[in-house]
Design a protein around this motif. Structure first.
Motif, PDB file in Angstrom:
ATOM      1  N   PHE A 181       0.858  -1.146   0.049  1.00 32.04           N
ATOM      2  CA  PHE A 181      -0.010  -0.189   0.094  1.00 32.04           C
ATOM      3  C   PHE A 181       0.947   1.281   0.031  1.00 32.04           C
ATOM      4  CE2 PHE A 181      -2.531   3.311   2.014  1.00 32.04           C
ATOM      5  CZ  PHE A 181      -3.810   3.610   1.238  1.00 32.04           C
ATOM      6  N   ALA A 182       1.876   1.315   0.870  1.00 36.65           N
ATOM      7  CA  ALA A 182       2.877   2.286   0.855  1.00 36.65           C
ATOM      8  C   ALA A 182       3.568   2.669  -0.513  1.00 36.65           C
ATOM      9  CB  ALA A 182       3.815   1.963   1.812  1.00 36.65           C
ATOM     10  N   ALA A 183       3.969   1.660  -1.078  1.00 31.13           N
ATOM     11  CA  ALA A 183       4.572   1.668  -2.688  1.00 31.13           C
ATOM     12  C   ALA A 183       3.614   2.134  -3.635  1.00 31.13           C
ATOM     13  CB  ALA A 183       5.140   0.213  -3.115  1.00 31.13           C
ATOM     14  N   LEU A 184       2.280   1.575  -3.597  1.00 31.86           N
ATOM     15  CA  LEU A 184       1.242   2.198  -4.340  1.00 31.86           C
ATOM     16  C   LEU A 184       0.878   3.672  -4.195  1.00 31.86           C
ATOM     17  CD1 LEU A 184      -0.845   1.317  -6.565  1.00 31.86           C
ATOM     18  CD2 LEU A 184      -2.430   0.592  -4.657  1.00 31.86           C
ATOM     19  N   SER A 185       0.951   3.844  -2.902  1.00 29.36           N
ATOM     20  CA  SER A 185       0.483   5.357  -2.641  1.00 29.36           C
ATOM     21  C   SER A 185       1.613   6.172  -3.235  1.00 29.36           C
ATOM     22  CB  SER A 185       0.597   5.488  -1.301  1.00 29.36           C
ATOM     23  OG  SER A 185      -0.472   4.643  -0.205  1.00 29.36           O
ATOM     24  N   GLY A 186       3.010   5.783  -2.911  1.00 34.11           N
ATOM     25  CA  GLY A 186       3.991   6.541  -3.541  1.00 34.11           C
ATOM     26  C   GLY A 186       4.081   6.733  -5.062  1.00 34.11           C
ATOM     27  N   LEU A 187       3.497   5.475  -5.577  1.00 31.96           N
ATOM     28  CA  LEU A 187       3.511   5.705  -7.060  1.00 31.96           C
ATOM     29  C   LEU A 187       2.520   6.485  -7.505  1.00 31.96           C
ATOM     30  CD1 LEU A 187       4.233   1.972  -7.806  1.00 31.96           C
ATOM     31  CD2 LEU A 187       5.643   3.769  -8.452  1.00 31.96           C
ATOM     32  N   LEU A 188       1.500   6.552  -7.072  1.00 25.76           N
ATOM     33  CA  LEU A 188       0.384   7.185  -7.397  1.00 25.76           C
ATOM     34  C   LEU A 188       0.420   8.835  -7.223  1.00 25.76           C
ATOM     35  CD1 LEU A 188      -2.866   5.205  -6.400  1.00 25.76           C
ATOM     36  CD2 LEU A 188      -1.992   5.503  -8.553  1.00 25.76           C
ATOM     37  N   ALA A 189       0.968   9.050  -6.018  1.00 28.22           N
ATOM     38  CA  ALA A 189       1.406  10.490  -5.880  1.00 28.22           C
ATOM     39  C   ALA A 189       2.559  10.987  -6.796  1.00 28.22           C
ATOM     40  CB  ALA A 189       1.985  10.730  -4.374  1.00 28.22           C
ATOM     41  N   ALA A 190       3.609  10.315  -7.172  1.00 35.44           N
ATOM     42  CA  ALA A 190       4.340  10.513  -8.088  1.00 35.44           C
ATOM     43  C   ALA A 190       3.837  10.640  -9.572  1.00 35.44           C
ATOM     44  CB  ALA A 190       5.603   9.599  -8.152  1.00 35.44           C
ATOM     45  N   LEU A 191       2.922   9.640  -9.990  1.00 31.47           N
ATOM     46  CA  LEU A 191       1.816   9.793 -11.124  1.00 31.47           C
ATOM     47  C   LEU A 191       1.248  10.968 -11.316  1.00 31.47           C
ATOM     48  CD1 LEU A 191       1.562   8.518 -13.915  1.00 31.47           C
ATOM     49  CD2 LEU A 191      -0.395   7.177 -12.734  1.00 31.47           C
ATOM     50  N   ALA A 192       0.666  11.357 -10.029  1.00 28.74           N
ATOM     51  CA  ALA A 192      -0.164  12.598 -10.199  1.00 28.74           C
ATOM     52  C   ALA A 192       0.643  13.852 -10.317  1.00 28.74           C
ATOM     53  CB  ALA A 192      -1.074  12.722  -9.060  1.00 28.74           C
ATOM     54  N   LEU A 193       1.576  14.090  -9.608  1.00 30.50           N
ATOM     55  CA  LEU A 193       2.554  15.014  -9.767  1.00 30.50           C
ATOM     56  C   LEU A 193       3.139  15.190 -11.100  1.00 30.50           C
ATOM     57  CD1 LEU A 193       4.122  14.979  -6.021  1.00 30.50           C
ATOM     58  CD2 LEU A 193       2.287  16.512  -6.944  1.00 30.50           C
ATOM     59  N   THR A 194       3.513  14.143 -11.556  1.00 27.28           N
ATOM     60  CA  THR A 194       4.423  14.073 -12.886  1.00 27.28           C
ATOM     61  C   THR A 194       3.223  14.703 -14.001  1.00 27.28           C
ATOM     62  OG1 THR A 194       5.854  12.322 -12.107  1.00 27.28           O
ATOM     63  CG2 THR A 194       5.826  12.694 -14.600  1.00 27.28           C
ATOM     64  N   LEU A 195       2.250  13.900 -13.693  1.00 30.00           N
ATOM     65  CA  LEU A 195       1.149  14.647 -15.028  1.00 30.00           C
ATOM     66  C   LEU A 195       0.908  15.814 -14.820  1.00 30.00           C
ATOM     67  CD1 LEU A 195      -1.131  11.340 -14.875  1.00 30.00           C
ATOM     68  CD2 LEU A 195       0.138  11.968 -16.590  1.00 30.00           C
TER      69      LEU A 195
END
Length: 178
Positions: free
Chosen positions: A13-27
Motif C-alpha cells: 500500500f505504501a509503494a502504491l501510494s508513492g507511485l500514485l502520488a508521483a504519477l499525479a505530480l508528474t502528470l
C-alpha cells in the motif's frame, strides 16, 4: 504467517501510494508544459492528474485521495506560487470529494464522474478566484464550465482505458489477486 502477510500488504500500500502520488505530480507537471489547447478557453487544461485522483478516490478511499489532493496543492504552491496552490487545493478537494461520492455512493459511470469532477474542480477554482479577484471572474464561469464537460469526458475515458493496468499494478503491489 499472518503478521508477515499484513506487513507485505502495508508495504504494498505504501509503494502504491508513492507511485500514485508521483504519477499525479508528474502528470500535473507535464500538463503545465503543454501549449494551450486549441479551441479551449485560456487556462483550461485536460486534467490528466485527475485520472489518478479518480482512481484513488474509487479504489483507495477518501482519506488517501484527499491527502493526494493536498499534496498536489502543495506541489502547485511550491512550483507555481500561492495563487496556483490555492486554486489547485480548492479544485482538488472539491473534485476528489465529488469523485468519491459518485464512485462509492452511487456507482456512477467514469464518464459522469469525470464530468462532475471537472465541474467541481473548476467550481472550486472559480470560488477561489472570486475570493481573490472579485466578481469579474463570474463572466468566465460559463466558458470554463463548458470546457469542463469536454475535459471531464476525456479524463473519464482515459481512466476507463487505463483501469486494467492500474488494477493490475495495485493488486500486485498490495498482494491482491488482480
Amino acid at each position: 504467517m499472518l503478521a508477515e502477510e499484513k506487513v507485505r500488504k502495508k508495504a504494498g500500500f505504501a509503494a502504491l501510494s508513492g507511485l500514485l502520488a508521483a504519477l499525479a505530480l508528474t502528470l500535473s507537471l507535464l500538463e503545465g508544459m503543454l501549449p494551450p489547447l486549441p479551441g479551449m478557453p485560456p487556462g483550461a487544461k485536460l486534467g490528466l492528474s485527475n485520472v489518478v485522483m479518480m482512481y484513488a478516490a474509487g479504489t483507495l478511499g477518501l482519506p488517501f485521495a484527499m491527502a493526494l489532493a493536498v499534496i498536489k496543492g502543495g506541489f502547485a504552491l511550491l512550483t507555481r506560487g500561492v495563487t496556483a496552490g490555492a486554486m489547485s487545493l480548492s479544485g482538488g478537494i472539491l473534485s476528489t470529494l465529488c469523485a468519491w461520492v459518485l464512485l462509492k455512493r452511487t456507482r456512477a459511470s467514469l464518464s459522469l464522474t469525470g464530468v462532475c469532477g471537472a465541474l467541481a474542480h473548476n467550481s472550486g477554482q472559480l470560488l477561489t478566484a472570486f475570493a481573490l479577484m472579485g466578481q469579474a471572474v463570474a463572466a468566465y464561469a460559463p466558458v470554463l464550465m463548458a470546457a469542463s464537460v469536454i475535459t471531464g469526458l476525456l479524463t473519464g475515458a482515459v481512466l476507463r482505458a487505463s483501469l486494467p493496468l492500474l488494477e493490475k499494478a495495485g493488486g500486485f503491489l498490495t498482494g491482491g489477486k488482480k
